[in-house]
Design a protein around this motif. Sequence first.
Motif: not given
Length: 136
Positions: A7-13, A15-16, A19
Amino acid sequence: MARRPQLTGRAAVLAIVVCAIAMSLAYPVREYVAQRRYIAQLEQQRAKELAEIKEQEDRYRQHFDPGYIKRQGRERLFYCDPGRKCYVVMRERQGQNKGTVAAEKKAVTPPWYQTLWESVEAADAGTGAKVAGTGG
């Protein structure tokens, strides 16, 4: 070779953000569906009311039809056209013979106005006679 985290930072952002968009659209979509259901109910109620209005207007128009008025007079009030002989056929109740019908008629109390008139006559005569249909 160094392994990269799953999970990279870009993927987390991303996903957020997805959502947040889904959460922000959930309430308006729910309200839209509820309002469409309410509109459908109102349209159904309106159609029902219009049908009832039409039925009432038809009944209102019937009362100005001379044929309808004559038919109602014959059926409900037993009126008869001039020059015609009309008969009313009275039927006995099923399962009863004439003896039980006569006995049933004797057991019936007189109407209130007859009882009232008899009490007035008894008071006028000063006899204090017992009035039919009263318990005393």
